[in-house]
Design a protein around this motif. Structure first.
Motif, PDB file in Angstrom:
ATOM      1  N   ARG A 247       0.827  -1.215   0.000  1.00 19.18           N
ATOM      2  CA  ARG A 247       0.000   0.000   0.000  1.00 19.18           C
ATOM      3  C   ARG A 247       0.860   1.263   0.000  1.00 19.18           C
ATOM      4  O   ARG A 247       0.571   2.239  -0.698  1.00 19.18           O
ATOM      5  N   SER A 248       1.938   1.244   0.765  1.00 17.49           N
ATOM      6  CA  SER A 248       2.769   2.442   0.854  1.00 17.49           C
ATOM      7  C   SER A 248       3.589   2.657  -0.420  1.00 17.49           C
ATOM      8  O   SER A 248       3.725   3.800  -0.896  1.00 17.49           O
ATOM      9  N   ILE A 249       4.118   1.596  -1.006  1.00 13.82           N
ATOM     10  CA  ILE A 249       4.888   1.751  -2.243  1.00 13.82           C
ATOM     11  C   ILE A 249       3.970   2.174  -3.382  1.00 13.82           C
ATOM     12  O   ILE A 249       4.342   3.018  -4.224  1.00 13.82           O
ATOM     13  N   GLU A 250       2.759   1.651  -3.427  1.00 11.85           N
ATOM     14  CA  GLU A 250       1.808   2.095  -4.454  1.00 11.85           C
ATOM     15  C   GLU A 250       1.487   3.579  -4.305  1.00 11.85           C
ATOM     16  O   GLU A 250       1.342   4.301  -5.294  1.00 11.85           O
ATOM     17  N   ALA A 251       1.402   4.053  -3.057  1.00 13.48           N
ATOM     18  CA  ALA A 251       1.109   5.471  -2.827  1.00 13.48           C
ATOM     19  C   ALA A 251       2.232   6.374  -3.323  1.00 13.48           C
ATOM     20  O   ALA A 251       1.998   7.538  -3.668  1.00 13.48           O
ATOM     21  N   LEU A 252       3.463   5.855  -3.365  1.00 12.86           N
ATOM     22  CA  LEU A 252       4.600   6.654  -3.831  1.00 12.86           C
ATOM     23  C   LEU A 252       4.662   6.732  -5.350  1.00 12.86           C
ATOM     24  O   LEU A 252       5.381   7.581  -5.897  1.00 12.86           O
ATOM     25  N   ASP A 253       3.928   5.852  -6.041  1.00 13.49           N
ATOM     26  CA  ASP A 253       3.830   5.895  -7.506  1.00 13.49           C
ATOM     27  C   ASP A 253       5.210   5.922  -8.161  1.00 13.49           C
ATOM     28  O   ASP A 253       5.524   6.788  -8.985  1.00 13.49           O
ATOM     29  N   LEU A 254       6.031   4.947  -7.798  1.00 16.80           N
ATOM     30  CA  LEU A 254       7.405   4.895  -8.294  1.00 16.80           C
ATOM     31  C   LEU A 254       7.466   4.381  -9.727  1.00 16.80           C
ATOM     32  O   LEU A 254       6.658   3.551 -10.146  1.00 16.80           O
TER      33      LEU A 254
ATOM     34  N   ALA B 200      10.639   3.644 -13.068  1.00 21.31           N
ATOM     35  CA  ALA B 200      12.061   3.508 -13.361  1.00 21.31           C
ATOM     36  C   ALA B 200      12.703   4.883 -13.410  1.00 21.31           C
ATOM     37  O   ALA B 200      12.155   5.828 -13.987  1.00 21.31           O
ATOM     38  N   GLY B 201      13.860   5.005 -12.779  1.00 21.87           N
ATOM     39  CA  GLY B 201      14.559   6.286 -12.732  1.00 21.87           C
ATOM     40  C   GLY B 201      14.363   7.039 -11.443  1.00 21.87           C
ATOM     41  O   GLY B 201      15.136   7.949 -11.127  1.00 21.87           O
ATOM     42  N   HIS B 202      13.333   6.686 -10.674  1.00 25.58           N
ATOM     43  CA  HIS B 202      13.132   7.318  -9.375  1.00 25.58           C
ATOM     44  C   HIS B 202      14.116   6.757  -8.351  1.00 25.58           C
ATOM     45  O   HIS B 202      14.529   5.601  -8.431  1.00 25.58           O
ATOM     46  N   THR B 203      14.459   7.599  -7.391  1.00 28.57           N
ATOM     47  CA  THR B 203      15.251   7.168  -6.243  1.00 28.57           C
ATOM     48  C   THR B 203      14.395   7.309  -5.003  1.00 28.57           C
ATOM     49  O   THR B 203      13.808   8.365  -4.752  1.00 28.57           O
ATOM     50  N   VAL B 204      14.292   6.233  -4.219  1.00 32.28           N
ATOM     51  CA  VAL B 204      13.464   6.236  -3.017  1.00 32.28           C
ATOM     52  C   VAL B 204      14.327   5.922  -1.812  1.00 32.28           C
ATOM     53  O   VAL B 204      15.199   5.050  -1.856  1.00 32.28           O
ATOM     54  N   LEU B 205      14.109   6.667  -0.735  1.00 35.53           N
ATOM     55  CA  LEU B 205      14.744   6.395   0.548  1.00 35.53           C
ATOM     56  C   LEU B 205      13.748   5.663   1.428  1.00 35.53           C
ATOM     57  O   LEU B 205      12.617   6.126   1.608  1.00 35.53           O
TER      58      LEU B 205
ATOM     59  N   LEU C  55       9.641  -4.454  -3.335  1.00 38.36           N
ATOM     60  CA  LEU C  55       8.586  -3.982  -4.222  1.00 38.36           C
ATOM     61  C   LEU C  55       9.015  -2.731  -4.981  1.00 38.36           C
ATOM     62  O   LEU C  55       8.683  -2.564  -6.162  1.00 38.36           O
ATOM     63  N   ALA C  56       9.766  -1.852  -4.315  1.00 39.59           N
ATOM     64  CA  ALA C  56      10.268  -0.656  -4.990  1.00 39.59           C
ATOM     65  C   ALA C  56      11.265  -1.024  -6.089  1.00 39.59           C
ATOM     66  O   ALA C  56      11.262  -0.438  -7.177  1.00 39.59           O
TER      67      ALA C  56
ATOM     68  N   GLY D  72      11.541  -0.642 -10.660  1.00 39.20           N
ATOM     69  CA  GLY D  72      12.668  -0.052 -11.384  1.00 39.20           C
ATOM     70  C   GLY D  72      13.337   1.087 -10.657  1.00 39.20           C
ATOM     71  O   GLY D  72      14.213   1.753 -11.215  1.00 39.20           O
ATOM     72  N   ALA D  73      12.943   1.324  -9.388  1.00 37.93           N
ATOM     73  CA  ALA D  73      13.513   2.436  -8.629  1.00 37.93           C
ATOM     74  C   ALA D  73      14.887   2.070  -8.075  1.00 37.93           C
ATOM     75  O   ALA D  73      15.196   0.898  -7.850  1.00 37.93           O
ATOM     76  N   THR D  74      15.702   3.091  -7.857  1.00 38.93           N
ATOM     77  CA  THR D  74      16.927   2.953  -7.073  1.00 38.93           C
ATOM     78  C   THR D  74      16.540   3.106  -5.609  1.00 38.93           C
ATOM     79  O   THR D  74      15.855   4.071  -5.242  1.00 38.93           O
ATOM     80  N   VAL D  75      16.964   2.158  -4.770  1.00 38.37           N
ATOM     81  CA  VAL D  75      16.519   2.146  -3.379  1.00 38.37           C
ATOM     82  C   VAL D  75      17.704   2.369  -2.450  1.00 38.37           C
ATOM     83  O   VAL D  75      18.709   1.659  -2.531  1.00 38.37           O
ATOM     84  N   ILE D  76      17.558   3.362  -1.587  1.00 38.44           N
ATOM     85  CA  ILE D  76      18.499   3.614  -0.498  1.00 38.44           C
ATOM     86  C   ILE D  76      17.777   3.249   0.790  1.00 38.44           C
ATOM     87  O   ILE D  76      16.633   3.675   1.000  1.00 38.44           O
TER      88      ILE D  76
END
Length: 304
Positions: free
Chosen positions: A133-140, A142-147, A162-163, A167-171
């Motif tokens: 639910r939380s990752i869907e809310a962030l609407d990630l 490819a190319g996004h970076t998420v902390l 899931l992030a 295709g997101a870069t995850v920190i």
């Protein structure tokens, strides 16, 4: 396992109760496994009393995996013997999953794929659906970076995966002891604590596109790192809603849980389990959870 009043794990006691009744649109599940979430002992301490009524004696627990023992009237989607899992949070704190049997609304439950064991199926519902639910809310994309704050924790570990699938870069923030677990997923680990923002900027000099907070007390750091127009969510801090973010609460979601179980079955989502306790050891499991000693999910084996 029950409690008659709010309190610490000492209020828990094992006792016999009548088998729950099964009404229309409900299923009776013979429980194989349940799992511990921090909300279980927080509810037991009275933490949700202002929001949810409690009918004592309370049987705690919201995660479950087991088999359908009986299907109530007009419940054609299930038959006795079906292996099922569910996030079983009800509107009243009472008949939970730390028991031999639990009655659930049929719409809460989904069948467990043959390739998924009961331990993983029981460990997944609350944490997995919260992560989804939380990752869907962030609407990630490819190319996004998420902390992800607390990326090695129960929710964060699944959210990071899931992030990455988006295709997101995850920190991910974590202790040094958990850094390797994140690297194995493809997450860039950073130590939490003082200087966190500077450490994140070493990886993402321009800031991040999104932030998921599963730790709490990190809002100012989140806002300092978030790009203009970025999105952020928290499961611990309702004040994010006043600062442009979204406070996430999980809800029972059989279709969402079915998708997560499919990913586990396909080997595309890892469920991290620390250890298993018997039904009579729930108090000990709660103490381990309260102390922050768990390195993965704590599973309750109701059959032993």
């Amino acid at each position: 396992m029950t409690y008659d009043r709010y309190g610490d794990p000492d209020v828990l006691q094992l006792r016999d109760l009548p088998t729950p009744k099964v009404g229309p649109g409900q299923i009776l599940v013979r429980v194989s496994r349940a799992s511990v979430n921090p909300v279980d002992w927080k509810v037991m301490a009275g933490g949700l009393d202002a929001m949810m009524d409690a009918h004592f004696p309370v049987v705690p627990g919201w995660d479950v995996a087991g088999a359908v023992e009986q299907a109530g009237p007009d419940t054609p989607e299930f038959t006795p013997g079906d292996r099922v899992a569910a996030y079983g949070r009800k509107m009243v704190v009472s008949g939970g999953t730390f028991a031999e049997y639990v009655t659930l609304p049929a719409e809460f439950a989904t069948t467990i794929p043959d390739g998924v064991g009961d331990d993983a199926a029981a460990a997944l519902p609350l944490t997995g659906l919260t992560a989804k639910r939380s990752i869907e809310a962030l609407d990630l994309t490819a190319g996004h970076t998420v902390l992800i704050h607390a990326a090695a924790g129960g929710v964060g570990y699944l959210a990071a995966q899931l992030a990455l699938r988006q295709g997101a870069t995850v920190i991910g923030t974590a202790s040094e002891a958990s850094a390797g677990k994140l690297r194995d997923l493809g997450v860039a680990p950073v130590a939490y604590g003082a200087g966190l923002a500077e450490r994140v900027r070493e990886i993402a000099p321009d800031g991040v596109d999104a932030v998921a907070d599963y730790a709490g007390d990190v809002l100012e750091t989140t806002l300092a790192l978030l790009k203009d127009g970025g999105r952020h969510v928290s499961i611990t801090d309702p004040s994010v809603a006043e600062r442009g973010g979204r406070w996430i609460w999980v809800r029972p979601d059989a279709a969402g849980l079915a998708e997560l179980l499919r990913l586990v079955d396909a080997g595309e989502l890892r469920v991290d389990i620390d250890r298993t306790f018997g039904l009579g050891e729930v108090a000990e499991a709660f103490r381990v959870s309260q102390a922050g000693e768990a390195k993965g999910k704590l599973v309750i084996d109701v059959t032993r």
